[in-house]
Design a protein around this motif. Structure first.
Motif, PDB file in Angstrom:
ATOM      1  N   ALA A  81      -3.145  38.518 -46.207  1.00 47.20           N
ATOM      2  CA  ALA A  81      -3.691  39.854 -46.481  1.00 47.20           C
ATOM      3  C   ALA A  81      -5.088  40.001 -45.882  1.00 47.20           C
ATOM      4  CB  ALA A  81      -3.728  40.106 -47.986  1.00 47.20           C
ATOM      5  N   CYS A  82      -5.883  38.955 -45.972  1.00 51.36           N
ATOM      6  CA  CYS A  82      -7.238  38.980 -45.411  1.00 51.36           C
ATOM      7  C   CYS A  82      -7.180  39.202 -43.900  1.00 51.36           C
ATOM      8  CB  CYS A  82      -7.952  37.676 -45.734  1.00 51.36           C
ATOM      9  SG  CYS A  82      -9.555  37.514 -44.954  1.00 51.36           S
ATOM     10  N   HIS A  83      -6.335  38.455 -43.214  1.00 45.18           N
ATOM     11  CA  HIS A  83      -6.266  38.572 -41.761  1.00 45.18           C
ATOM     12  C   HIS A  83      -5.551  39.841 -41.315  1.00 45.18           C
ATOM     13  CE1 HIS A  83      -8.415  35.076 -40.520  1.00 45.18           C
ATOM     14  NE2 HIS A  83      -7.788  34.367 -41.446  1.00 45.18           N
ATOM     15  N   ALA A  84      -4.607  40.337 -42.086  1.00 45.83           N
ATOM     16  CA  ALA A  84      -3.981  41.621 -41.757  1.00 45.83           C
ATOM     17  C   ALA A  84      -5.011  42.740 -41.865  1.00 45.83           C
ATOM     18  CB  ALA A  84      -2.798  41.889 -42.682  1.00 45.83           C
ATOM     19  N   THR A  85      -5.840  42.690 -42.891  1.00 43.50           N
ATOM     20  CA  THR A  85      -6.915  43.676 -43.048  1.00 43.50           C
ATOM     21  C   THR A  85      -7.908  43.562 -41.903  1.00 43.50           C
ATOM     22  OG1 THR A  85      -6.674  43.559 -45.445  1.00 43.50           O
ATOM     23  CG2 THR A  85      -8.714  44.510 -44.606  1.00 43.50           C
ATOM     24  N   ASN A  86      -8.273  42.330 -41.554  1.00 43.62           N
ATOM     25  CA  ASN A  86      -9.207  42.125 -40.449  1.00 43.62           C
ATOM     26  C   ASN A  86      -8.613  42.596 -39.130  1.00 43.62           C
ATOM     27  OD1 ASN A  86     -11.698  41.247 -39.344  1.00 43.62           O
ATOM     28  ND2 ASN A  86     -10.683  39.431 -38.579  1.00 43.62           N
ATOM     29  N   GLU A  87      -7.330  42.350 -38.922  1.00 43.16           N
ATOM     30  CA  GLU A  87      -6.673  42.788 -37.692  1.00 43.16           C
ATOM     31  C   GLU A  87      -6.779  44.309 -37.544  1.00 43.16           C
ATOM     32  OE1 GLU A  87      -4.726  42.393 -34.098  1.00 43.16           O
ATOM     33  OE2 GLU A  87      -5.530  40.830 -35.385  1.00 43.16           O
ATOM     34  N   MET A  88      -6.479  45.022 -38.609  1.00 46.58           N
ATOM     35  CA  MET A  88      -6.559  46.484 -38.568  1.00 46.58           C
ATOM     36  C   MET A  88      -8.007  46.946 -38.342  1.00 46.58           C
ATOM     37  SD  MET A  88      -3.595  47.571 -38.731  1.00 46.58           S
ATOM     38  CE  MET A  88      -2.545  46.193 -38.352  1.00 46.58           C
ATOM     39  N   ALA A  89      -8.949  46.332 -39.032  1.00 49.64           N
ATOM     40  CA  ALA A  89     -10.358  46.718 -38.881  1.00 49.64           C
ATOM     41  C   ALA A  89     -10.854  46.441 -37.460  1.00 49.64           C
ATOM     42  CB  ALA A  89     -11.220  45.974 -39.901  1.00 49.64           C
ATOM     43  N   GLN A  90     -10.478  45.298 -36.896  1.00 48.89           N
ATOM     44  CA  GLN A  90     -10.917  44.966 -35.536  1.00 48.89           C
ATOM     45  C   GLN A  90     -10.266  45.878 -34.504  1.00 48.89           C
ATOM     46  OE1 GLN A  90     -13.468  43.092 -35.027  1.00 48.89           O
ATOM     47  NE2 GLN A  90     -13.553  42.350 -37.117  1.00 48.89           N
ATOM     48  N   LEU A  91      -9.020  46.276 -34.733  1.00 42.96           N
ATOM     49  CA  LEU A  91      -8.371  47.207 -33.809  1.00 42.96           C
ATOM     50  C   LEU A  91      -9.053  48.573 -33.841  1.00 42.96           C
ATOM     51  CD1 LEU A  91      -4.613  46.268 -34.259  1.00 42.96           C
ATOM     52  CD2 LEU A  91      -6.040  45.891 -32.237  1.00 42.96           C
ATOM     53  N   VAL A  92      -9.477  49.010 -35.016  1.00 39.69           N
ATOM     54  CA  VAL A  92     -10.237  50.261 -35.111  1.00 39.69           C
ATOM     55  C   VAL A  92     -11.550  50.123 -34.342  1.00 39.69           C
ATOM     56  CG1 VAL A  92     -11.518  51.763 -36.694  1.00 39.69           C
ATOM     57  CG2 VAL A  92      -9.205  51.031 -37.280  1.00 39.69           C
ATOM     58  N   GLN A  93     -12.233  48.996 -34.526  1.00 40.47           N
ATOM     59  CA  GLN A  93     -13.498  48.775 -33.823  1.00 40.47           C
ATOM     60  C   GLN A  93     -13.276  48.705 -32.304  1.00 40.47           C
ATOM     61  OE1 GLN A  93     -15.719  49.700 -35.676  1.00 40.47           O
ATOM     62  NE2 GLN A  93     -16.937  47.960 -36.342  1.00 40.47           N
ATOM     63  N   LEU A  94     -12.187  48.072 -31.888  1.00 38.78           N
ATOM     64  CA  LEU A  94     -11.883  47.972 -30.462  1.00 38.78           C
ATOM     65  C   LEU A  94     -11.599  49.363 -29.883  1.00 38.78           C
ATOM     66  CD1 LEU A  94     -11.684  45.829 -28.275  1.00 38.78           C
ATOM     67  CD2 LEU A  94      -9.258  45.611 -28.796  1.00 38.78           C
TER      68      LEU A  94
END
Length: 119
Positions: A81-94
């Motif tokens: 869950a932590c990395h799925a959340t981070n993946e989504m957040a980093q994709l938004v930032q990208l």
């Protein structure tokens, strides 16, 4: 209601749950939540501060660790869950980084120029 609460407290007080709280299956993901929370907090900051290289690296990192969290036995749902959340957040930032820097074509050209002419 009382039986639900007593059942919850019984599970929280069990040796198995205490053992889980003292393991890396809990503390690793708990400490790791700082990364996605920081990325989410940066949604409101200026996109000129976003590092494309770091955001790309964190995107790949989270993808790899999502797979690890799913494949490890027993499955580590908290880490996933932590990395799925981070993946989504980093994709938004990208996306914000690419949009701010003039689109995909311009960002790819900047990347190729950086490869050809390293500092």
């Amino acid at each position: 209601m009382a039986s639900w609460a007593s059942n919850l407290f019984q599970k929280l007080g069990s040796k198995e749950f205490r053992s889980y709280l003292m393991s890396t299956h809990f503390w690793g993901p708990a400490a790791n939540w700082g990364i996605p929370l920081s990325a989410i907090a940066d949604f409101s900051s200026s996109p000129e501060k976003i590092s494309g290289k770091m955001t790309s690296a964190l995107t790949v990192y989270s993808l790899l660790f999502m797979r690890f969290a799913w494949m490890v036995n027993p499955r580590n749902y908290l880490l996933f869950a932590c990395h799925a959340t981070n993946e989504m957040a980093q994709l938004v930032q990208l996306y914000r980084f690419v949009d701010y820097n003039g689109g995909v074509g311009k960002v790819l050209k900047m990347s190729m120029d950086a490869v050809k002419n390293p500092k």
